[in-house]
Scaffold this active site. Sequence first.
Site, mmCIF file in Angstrom:
data_model
loop_
_atom_site.group_PDB
_atom_site.id
_atom_site.type_symbol
_atom_site.label_atom_id
_atom_site.label_comp_id
_atom_site.label_asym_id
_atom_site.label_seq_id
_atom_site.Cartn_x
_atom_site.Cartn_y
_atom_site.Cartn_z
ATOM 1 N N TRP A 26 0.822 -1.207 0.000
ATOM 2 C CA TRP A 26 0.000 0.000 0.000
ATOM 3 C C TRP A 26 0.857 1.259 0.000
ATOM 4 O O TRP A 26 0.348 2.371 0.075
ATOM 5 C CB TRP A 26 -0.941 0.007 1.205
ATOM 6 C CG TRP A 26 -0.251 0.220 2.541
ATOM 7 C CD1 TRP A 26 0.967 -0.246 2.926
ATOM 8 C CD2 TRP A 26 -0.764 0.960 3.642
ATOM 9 N NE1 TRP A 26 1.245 0.140 4.206
ATOM 10 C CE2 TRP A 26 0.206 0.890 4.676
ATOM 11 C CE3 TRP A 26 -1.935 1.677 3.879
ATOM 12 C CZ2 TRP A 26 0.037 1.495 5.911
ATOM 13 C CZ3 TRP A 26 -2.102 2.280 5.109
ATOM 14 C CH2 TRP A 26 -1.121 2.192 6.117
ATOM 15 N N ASP A 27 2.181 1.073 -0.109
ATOM 16 C CA ASP A 27 3.106 2.203 -0.027
ATOM 17 C C ASP A 27 2.853 3.249 -1.103
ATOM 18 O O ASP A 27 3.275 4.406 -0.964
ATOM 19 C CB ASP A 27 4.557 1.704 -0.112
ATOM 20 C CG ASP A 27 4.888 0.721 0.993
ATOM 21 O OD1 ASP A 27 4.218 -0.330 1.044
ATOM 22 O OD2 ASP A 27 5.801 0.983 1.784
ATOM 23 N N LYS A 55 2.115 -1.593 15.581
ATOM 24 C CA LYS A 55 3.406 -1.501 14.889
ATOM 25 C C LYS A 55 3.585 -0.118 14.272
ATOM 26 O O LYS A 55 4.681 0.429 14.228
ATOM 27 C CB LYS A 55 3.478 -2.576 13.802
ATOM 28 C CG LYS A 55 4.662 -2.480 12.863
ATOM 29 C CD LYS A 55 4.565 -3.533 11.772
ATOM 30 C CE LYS A 55 5.649 -3.364 10.724
ATOM 31 N NZ LYS A 55 5.522 -4.339 9.622
ATOM 32 N N GLN A 56 2.485 0.412 13.758
ATOM 33 C CA GLN A 56 2.522 1.692 13.066
ATOM 34 C C GLN A 56 1.131 2.324 13.152
ATOM 35 O O GLN A 56 0.203 1.730 13.691
ATOM 36 C CB GLN A 56 2.906 1.486 11.599
ATOM 37 C CG GLN A 56 1.947 0.595 10.825
ATOM 38 C CD GLN A 56 2.448 0.248 9.443
ATOM 39 O OE1 GLN A 56 3.265 0.944 8.868
ATOM 40 N NE2 GLN A 56 1.965 -0.860 8.904
ATOM 41 N N GLU A 80 -1.028 -4.378 11.877
ATOM 42 C CA GLU A 80 -0.362 -5.660 11.548
ATOM 43 C C GLU A 80 -0.042 -6.548 12.751
ATOM 44 O O GLU A 80 0.280 -7.709 12.575
ATOM 45 C CB GLU A 80 0.922 -5.434 10.738
ATOM 46 C CG GLU A 80 0.668 -4.884 9.345
ATOM 47 C CD GLU A 80 1.915 -4.882 8.480
ATOM 48 O OE1 GLU A 80 3.034 -4.862 9.034
ATOM 49 O OE2 GLU A 80 1.772 -4.903 7.250
#
Length: 809
Positions: A356-357, A617-618, A495
């Site tokens: 998805w970057d 995680k983010q 995630e």
Amino acid sequence: MMDKTWTLSYDFFKPELEWRREALTSTGNGYLTTRGAMEWAEASEAHYPGTYMHGGYNRVGSIIGGRPISNEDLVNLPNWTSMKLKIEGGEPFSMDSVEILSYRHEFDISCALMTREILFRDSQGRETNLRTRRFMSMQRMHLGAIEWEITPKNWSGNVEVISALDGRIINWGVHMYRPFECKHLRPVKTEAMGEDGISLLVTTSQSRIFFASAARTFVYQGDQELKVMRSTHMQDDYIHQAITIPVQQGKTVRVEKMVHLFSSKDKAISEPLMNAQIHAKRVCSFDTALTRSRNAWKQIWAVCDIRIPKHDEAQMLVRFNTCHLLMCCSPNTGDLDAAAPARGLTGEHYNGRMFWDEMYIYPFLNYRFPEVTRGMMMYRYRRLDEARERAREAGYEGAMYPWQSGSDGREETYLMNFNRRDKKWYPDQSFRQRHVNAAIFYNMWQYFQATRDVDFMWNHGARLMLEIARFFASITVYNKERDKYEIHGVMGPDEYHENFEDGSGEHGVRNNAYTNVMVSWMFSRANEVMNLFPAKRRSRLFALLDFSEEELAKWQEMSRKMFIPLHKDGIISQFEGYETLKELDWDAYRAKYKNLYRLDFILKAEGDLADHYKLSKQADTLMLFYLFSETELREMFSNLGFEYSADQMKKTIQYYFDRCSHCSTLSLVVHAAVVGNAYPEKSWDMLMKSLKADVDDVQGGSTGEGIHLGVMSGTLDLVSRGFLGMEARGNVLHFAPKPLPQLDGMTCRMVWRNTPIKLELNDGALTVCIEDGESGQPLTVSVFGHTQELQVGDCVTFAKAGADRKKAA
């Protein structure tokens, strides 16, 4: 002396840092990228030569953990840079066979030119200066060039230079992947070309991509080409020319290796080897090719350079990250079947796959080179049928794109993941990140906002976007008690949470807030997409997709009734049940472990699970505050039936900020954006950490396996769009600059709907200049809430108190 804001340099050699430096000083042009490894280096724990091409994939089988696995890799192509130096009577030159007297390794950001200069003393006391330069041409995308300057300091005699094309390459660039089958290339042909040329043709074992390289090597003293002794050696997958060169003390000999590289994926060619050889015959000198490449880069920098005059470190890092983005996604890329791999083309981590970057990469390009974004979005459109089939096989409708995508659009995510801490294999649920589909939809909508490209929407974008919306409609379930629509069994951007924590063993989580809000937003946008077209085209599109007005109306209802979980105090819950999870003792874990990268693996190695804890995680929920302005968020939440206050927004941001490990380099970009107004200094600190994420290798070895293209691009978008508070809404371009003193004096350029715009930030005021472009149409901008129509040639300065018209520059 080079401008330090245009240069990344190292003045010492340290083998354990070379993999990182090789990735950082890669040279590329949007077609091919070559790592900055020394020309004489072989693959080892100290060095890793690598060349990668968009779409250069190959699939092989392996047995891992007793299970057969089909693995697709971005193939490390033949090494066109291979050159070796041997002084008469001595050993072949290497860094550990001589005494290094001085060392300099530089990367010229302005044109992606890599330079090394080494003064060394060999075992016989002979001192020699070797200066090497290398680039991939931005002007001629099939051309790579190397120049060596050899200067004997205290001796005269002969040197031998080996100029080779090496097809004996395997994929060995990621430690974790080494158990997999790693040989992808098969030899086809080696061939000499006249006195000074060699060529090599290989093919990939499964995908049958043919890759050819043709090299010519010249020797000069000053402007005079030298007649030298040459001999050629070849085998099936390797060919070199050995060149004996007489040298004199204090006089410099120059060796130029000019290489043309073609593949069977290229357009307008007959056959790769033939075309490589034809172009090799037409080759120019190194300096001429470099000048042409520099000129092409100058045209790109005229649009892309972001100037930050009061902060040299930020200036260099912003330019460096821009260069890496352009080495992967340049005007050369737009006509390829290419998207944006998460690690660019600088290494093999993530196997060159698309995630998805793109959501972090395309915004910067949308406002500089929208034709490049359009070309790369075609990568998704060409795989629409595969996405439809994946949805059908899973029992859904519409199009379901994979979390990890490679050559043909199938799901490439591993079913098992190796935990390096406890050396065990675990099931990998990350393929459940259906939000990648929302990212693709979002990317196309943002491209349209920047370009108003109705032609693209009619021919490609609308079909793909509607099929994605249809997919999400098919995975929702109606909860009668709540009178809400829900989505179960997904994984959010976080995630770390793989399973629903109620003892049911249900995989994924229920009602991930980010996913559900994005789905609500997509359903709302679907009607706007359809309203772009007149009645006849609208009816035709309905017929092509077997679509109906009733289906569209149903989506509008669903957009208002998506369930969004909330904590008792009104904070948006990351997913249903998140509030009931345990708190992690962050201080204890930070004290125990030097690096919390892959905290989920740390917990598994301890016999625990990340599923049990309030952590991420983010950025997950906070992605909403990154992607949408406060105005848009209020509209979205209002559509969902509840008012969302500034106080709730602030509490939600702080709540997740305190529970994030930032183990993804993308995370700090998002957090820097969402705290920009409330905590400008904290925002700047996080931006600087993001800018340095790869240069400093914050993940402890990860950069050497490939730079993080998403975070690099995200920092550029954050500076040029996020910190300027730029947002396209309807036919108005809005700006609300953040109060960051470090950006005072910043200037940048962008293109909005074919009209070039120059922006300059001074003392909190923003100057907007409308430059002459293709459209010649007036533009409406709104800065600090002050709206004004600007004509071509206008320069207007907006302060919070108002706006003043100035003469055009």
